[in-house]
Enzyme design. Structure first.
Site, PDB file in Angstrom:
ATOM      1  N   GLY B 160       0.817  -1.208   0.000  1.00  0.00           N
ATOM      2  CA  GLY B 160       0.000   0.000   0.000  1.00  0.00           C
ATOM      3  C   GLY B 160       0.849   1.257   0.000  1.00  0.00           C
ATOM      4  CB  CYS B 161      -0.004   4.753  -0.786  1.00  0.00           C
ATOM      5  SG  CYS B 161      -1.490   4.999   0.185  1.00  0.00           S
ATOM      6  CE1 TYR B 162      -0.645   7.970   4.896  1.00  0.00           C
ATOM      7  CE2 TYR B 162      -2.540   6.536   4.622  1.00  0.00           C
ATOM      8  CZ  TYR B 162      -2.009   7.805   4.809  1.00  0.00           C
ATOM      9  OH  TYR B 162      -2.835   8.886   4.908  1.00  0.00           O
ATOM     10  CB  ALA B 165       5.823   6.527   1.982  1.00  0.00           C
TER      11      ALA B 165
END
EC number: 1.2.1.38
Lengths: 363, 363, 363, 363
Positions: B160-162, B165
Site C-alpha cells: 500500500g501507499c503508506y 513510503a
C-alpha cells in the site's frame, strides 16, 4: 464601558492585519494607531480592501508614531529583535506591550541569545515579562493585570503558534504527571502557509506551496526549546531548570491558515484512551477557548479557521502506552493574534474571551 | 520486442485509471482489457477525457470479461475481498495477477483475517504470493519471474501507499540494525485526497477537504500491522514472527496526490546525520526509482507527483539519538500503480523501470 | 431589545449552516429551531464542531417541528419545490418566511413553471412575495415590514448567488439607461465549489474540483432568466414584460467560497471609465454592504469571504464602448445567507446590516 | 535517428523548466545547454529535485555560454526584449531560434513597439520570423523547415498562452466566416498562477492567490492586440491590416497550471450548436494535439494538465445567435513550452507531436 485605546506596531504583516481585524470587531478595544514600515503613509483599506469598511480612510503611520504613546496597550507584531526595541521604547513611556515576536518568550536570557544568535537588549523587561499562553500562565497574567491597573507598563511575550498547539495538546497529560521524564516527546506538526509570513519568497510562491507537503527546519527548529520550556513548567517531577526532551518536526501544507500538532507522549503510568479523554475534558472544562472534541472525533483545522479557539483530542496506543494528543488551531488566531488579544483582555481586566467568540465558516 | 498483453480489472477507480495512463505510455505493455462495474459499456474516453486520445473508442468491459483470459498479466485494482476473487479466477485460468488490494499483502492468513474481519478465500494463492515492494522483495519477485516465464500463473500482492513510503524511509536504517527492538517506531504521515478513493463522500467533498488538515484512523489503522510486518523482514535481530512496534498516524491534507511519511526511529547505535545520510546513499545507490536527496534538502511531494519515484532523506536528532527519516511519493504512483507496473516489469523479465521514467511537472 | 425568534429549515446544508453561524453572531435574532432531514435527532455540534460552542447540546429537529410555529421569521434553506411547501405551511400558521430556494424568485408563475419544470403549488403566496435583493428591491421589502409588523405572514424569495453578483455589477449602469436594448449582455461568472451544494458527487469530489476550472450549465442555465428579469426591472426603457437579453456562462473554480461576475454591457451612450466609476460610487454611496473599489483595483473574492459585503468595480472599453462591470461576493454570504439575514432585518424593522458587519480574514 | 542538439536559454523559469522536462522525454532532441542568470553555476537538480534524475550533475551555464552555438535549435524562454537580443546573437551564429517571449509575435514592428513601449532591435529577423501557432500557421512553419534544412537560421515567435487558447477556441468559426465584422468578440479567460511567472510577488504569494479569483490587466491587456491579429488572419472578409475587435478579460484562479478561454462570437450567419459542433469536429479532425469534446462535455483544464493538448467545445446561444466557444490548455504546455517544442519539431522536419503525446493524470 469606556473604550480602551490600543495600537498595532506592524499592522500590515499577517499577524498585524489579523489583529486589526479582531480589534475592529472587539467591543472595548479601539485601534488608534496602525503602524507600518515601507507602507506607512498609505491607507490600510487600499492595501487590504477587506479592511476598508472597518478602517475608512485610515492611514498607516510609521512604527515610532507618537500616537502609540497615548495607547493603553500596544501590540507589537514585528520580527524578533524589533520586538524588544519597540517594547523598550513603549514601556519606558509607560505603555503596556503585548509582543508577538520571540523576544519575550524565554524566561532565560541566555537561552534566548543562544537560540536567536543575538543579544537581548531589554533584559530587565524580559525578567518581568510573562509568557503569553493564558491556559497555562493565567495566574501570572492576572498578576500583570494588577500592575497594569496601577499604571505600570507590563510586557507579555506571546507564545508562538506551534508552541501553543503543542502545549494545549499535551498540557493535561503533562500536568497529571503522565509523561515519562526520559523518553523524548515527539511532536509532528503541520502548518498552513501564513505561518511562513507575508514575505514573498520562492517557498511561499503559490506554485511551490500548492499541491505539496514537505517538512522543514530539521533537525533543530527554534520552536523546539520553547516547547521544551513550556512542557517543563507543566511537568510535576522536573527540577528547576530541567526540560522535557522534545523532537519537533514542522511540515508545510497547502492551506492558508491552520495548524495541527500531533504529540506523542510515552506514558509513565498505564492508562487508556477513555481515561485520558476524561482527564482532558475535566482539565479544560472551564476554558472559554479550548474544546475537547468527543472521543473519536479528530480535530480538523478548518473547524477553527479564523477563530480564537483550540480543538483538542487524544488517543492512547494502549499496547505501546503512548498517548497521541492533538490540537488544531488557526495559527494566526489562537496561534498568534487572537491569543494576543486574549492576553490583552486579561491585562486590561476584561473577560478573556471578550471579542473572541468567533465562529469558523462551514465550509 | 513483442508487446505483452495486460488487463486492468477496475480501470475506473483512481489506481485503475493511473494504470491505464501508465500502460498507455509503456513501450511493451499493451492494454487489451479495461474493466468496470457499473460503468461497463461506456467509453473510457467519455468518462475521462484525458484518456480519450490514448484509448480511442475503447469501451469498458465487465469485470469478468473473457478478454482478460488472453492476457499475460492482469492488474486487479479493486477493494479487498474483490481482489482475491478476481485473482483466483484468473490464476486458475493461467493468468498472472498483480493485485493492488490488501488481499495478498500479508503472508499470514490469520493476520489478514483478523485485520480485515473476513475469510481469505484463496489461501493457497496467498501462500505463494509475493509482497509487491521491489526495493525490499526483489529476489522473491525475480523468482516469480522464472515461474511466470515457465507459464505458471503467479500472484503479486502490492504494498500500500503508506507502507511503501514508510518502508523506503526506514529500510536502510532497519537493515543496518540501527533500530531499537523495544521502543516503538513512530510514523506520522500525510496523504493527499486521492488516497481516500474515488467514492464521493462527505469527507472527500472539496469543501470539506480543502483548506484543512486532520488526522484519521486512530488508534489502530489497518496499515500499521502491514508496516510492522515489512519492518520485521528488514530487521536483522528479530526472530521469525517478531514484529517491530509501530505507532502510525495518517493525516489528510488538501492536495490530490502526494504522500509524505516521517518516521522516527529510536537508535540502537550512536550515529550522526552525516553517517546515516551516507548509509542511505550507499543503500539506494543502484535503485532506479529511489533518490536520496542531498543533506538538508527535505522531500517535497510535488517533486514526485505523477511519477514512479521516491525521494528520501534523513536527519538524526543527535541529543535524543532518534533518526527522523522521510520519504515522499505519489500515493497513486510509487504508492500504487507505478509500483504495480514495476512489479509487473520484473515478473515479465523487463528492466524494472521500463515505462516508469516519468518526470514531475515544475511546478 | 427583545430577541426575535427565528428558525432555520434545512440547517445542515451549506446555506443553512451559514445561517446558523450568522444568527449565532446576530445581536437580535435568536435561533430557536434548527431542522434537518435525515440528520434530525443529532446534535448540530457533533455534525459541525465549528458550531458546537455556539449551539451547545442543540439537537436538530425534523423539518415540520412545531417549534417553528413559535418563530417570528423562518428561513427556509431547502431545494426548490421544498421551499414552497414549507413556506405555505408556515405562512398559513402566521409565520413570515425568508426562502432561499428558487420558489419565490419569479413574479411570473408561468415562467417559474417552465424553467423549473414543475407546478407552483403556492401561487397566491408567490403573488405577494417580494424578491429578496435589498439594494434593488428595498421599497418593496420595507412594505413587507409593515405587513409583518401588523402580524401578517410575509414571504421573501431571496435572489440567488449568481444573480445577486450580476445585479450589483450592472445595476447603476442599467438604472442610468446606459445599456443597449438590442445587444445581449454577456455574463461570465466564476464560482467556488460551495455553490454546487453539500451533496457529495463526482463533480464536488476534491480530486475532481481541485486544480481545475471548467464551465457548466450551457447553453441555458436556470439563472439566466432570473438575471434577465432583474435587469428588466432596472432598465428605464423596457416595457412591462420586456427582458434584457442575457448570455450567461458560469464556471467552477477550486475554492470553497467566492463568486466573481464579469458583466459586459454594450453601451447606449458614449461614456468613459472615469465617468462610469463616478456613477457607481454615487449610486452605491449610501449602501451599507456594497463597496465600490478605487479605480483600477479589481474585486477579489477573498476580500469578501465569509462576509455580507459586495465589492464592485467597472472599466469601459472605450474603443468598443462596452462596459466591463464586476462584482465579487461570497456566494454563501451576500449571495445567499447573509443576504437572507439582510432581508429578514428589513422585514423585522432592524437596520439592514445588523449582525452583518463581518470582516474577511487577511489572508 | 541521430539526436538533434537543442539549448534552452532561461531554463529556470517556469516555461524553461517545462522545456527541460519535455526535452528530457523527447526521443530526438537532446538538451546540451541549459542557461540561467543568477543561478548559473548551480546544478539544475539541486534547484529542481524533480529534474535531478533526468539531468544528473548538470550545471546551469550563463545565458551567453558558447555551448549554445553548437545547437541545432535554441529555445529562448526569457522576458520580452531579452528574447530579441538572444535571438539576434544566435541567428547571427547560424542557430535557429524558437522564442517564447513576445518579441517575435507581431508581424508589424510598429505595433510591437507601441504595445511594449520599447524599440525592436532585430527588425530584420522579425520580418522573416513566423508566428509559432502550428494549427493556424502550419504552412509558414513548414517553409521555415526548408530554410532550416538548408542551414539557414530561422526564428519562430511562439504564441502566448491566452492567445493560443483563444485562437483554438475560435479558429473554425472564424475561418468559416461566421464572425460578424462589426461586433466585438468578447474573451473571458481564466488562468492558473504559473501564468504570472516564477517571480515571488505579493500577488503570487500562496496566501494571496489561494481561495480567490480576480480579474486583472483591464482595460487593455497586452494580449488583446495579439489575439486581434491572429483572428484577423483567420477572417475571410477582412482586408489586409484589418483587425477583429476584441475585448479581453483575464482572470486568475487558484491552480498552478491550466487556462480556459471562453470566447463569445456574435454570428454573421444563423447556425445551431449541432452544426457548429460538426464544423469544429471536421476542422480539427486531422490535428494531432487538438480534441473536440463530445457535445455537452465542457473542457476542464485538469484534463490537459501537463500535456501538449487542447480540449475544445462550442455552444450556440440560438436566441441571441452568439457562439460560446471554449478551449482548455495547460498554459505552460500547449500554451507555452509544448507548443514551442511542436514548432521546433516542424522546423526540424519531425512529426509535430514527437515527444508530445503526454497524458494528464487522473486525477
Amino acid at each position: 464601558m469606556d473604550s480602551i485605546r490600543v495600537g498595532i506596531v506592524g499592522a500590515t504583516g499577517f499577524a498585524g492585519a489579523e489583529l486589526a481585524r479582531l480589534i475592529a470587531q472587539h467591543p472595548v478595544f479601539e485601534a488608534v494607531a496602525l503602524t507600518a514600515g515601507a507602507e506607512a503613509g498609505t491607507e490600510i483599506g487600499k492595501l487590504y480592501p477587506a479592511l476598508e469598511h472597518a478602517y475608512p480612510k485610515t492611514t498607516l503611520v510609521p512604527h515610532d508614531d507618537e500616537s502609540l504613546l497615548s495607547c493603553d496597550v500596544v501590540f507589537t507584531a514585528v520580527p524578533h529583535t524589533a520586538g524588544m526595541q519597540h517594547a523598550q521604547r513603549l514601556a519606558e513611556a509607560g505603555v503596556s506591550v503585548v509582543d508577538l515576536s520571540a523576544d519575550f518568550r524565554f524566561s532565560d536570557k541566555d537561552r534566548y541569545e543562544s537560540i536567536y544568535k543575538t543579544t537581548h537588549t531589554a533584559p530587565e523587561l524580559l525578567e518581568h515579562a510573562v509568557y503569553g499562553q493564558p491556559e497555562t500562565m493565567r495566574a501570572e497574567l492576572v498578576r500583570l493585570a494588577e500592575e497594569h491597573a496601577q499604571g505600570d507598563a507590563v510586557v507579555v511575550g506571546c507564545a508562538g503558534c506551534y508552541v501553543t498547539a503543542s502545549i494545549l495538546a499535551a498540557a493535561p497529560a503533562m500536568h497529571a504527571g503522565l509523561a515519562q521524564e526520559a523518553s523524548p516527546v515527539i511532536i509532528d506538526a503541520i502548518s498552513g502557509v501564513t505561518g511562513a509570513g507575508r514575505k514573498a519568497t520562492a517557498k511561499t510562491h503559490f506554485c511551490s506551496a500548492d499541491e505539496s507537503v514537505e517538512a522543514y527546519g530539521l533537525p533543530h527548529h527554534r520552536h523546539a526549546p520553547e516547547i521544551a520550556q513550556a512542557y517543563a513548567r507543566l511537568h510535576p517531577r522536573l527540577d528547576d531548570g530541567g526540560l522535557v526532551h522534545v523532537i519537533f518536526t514542522p511540515h508545510l501544507a497547502p492551506l492558508r491558515r491552520g495548524l495541527l500538532s500531533t504529540v506523542y507522549i510515552p506514558l509513565a503510568k498505564q492508562t487508556t484512551t477513555r481515561d485520558l479523554h476524561a482527564l482532558y475534558e475535566k482539565h479544560y472544562a472551564d476554558e472559554a477557548l479550548v474544546s475537547v472534541l468527543p472521543e473519536g472525533v479528530w480535530p480538523k483545522t478548518a473547524s477553527v479557521e479564523g477563530t480564537a479557539r483550540a480543538h483538542v483530542n487524544v488517543s492512547v496506543n494502549e499496547e505501546e502506552q503512548v498517548a497521541v494528543c492533538m490540537c488544531a488551531i488557526d495559527n494566526l488566531g489562537k496561534g498568534a493574534s487572537a491569543q494576543a488579544v486574549q492576553c490583552a483582555n486579561i491585562v486590561c481586566g476584561l473577560p478573556e474571551n471578550t471579542g473572541l467568540e468567533l465562529l469558523a465558516c462551514i465550509p
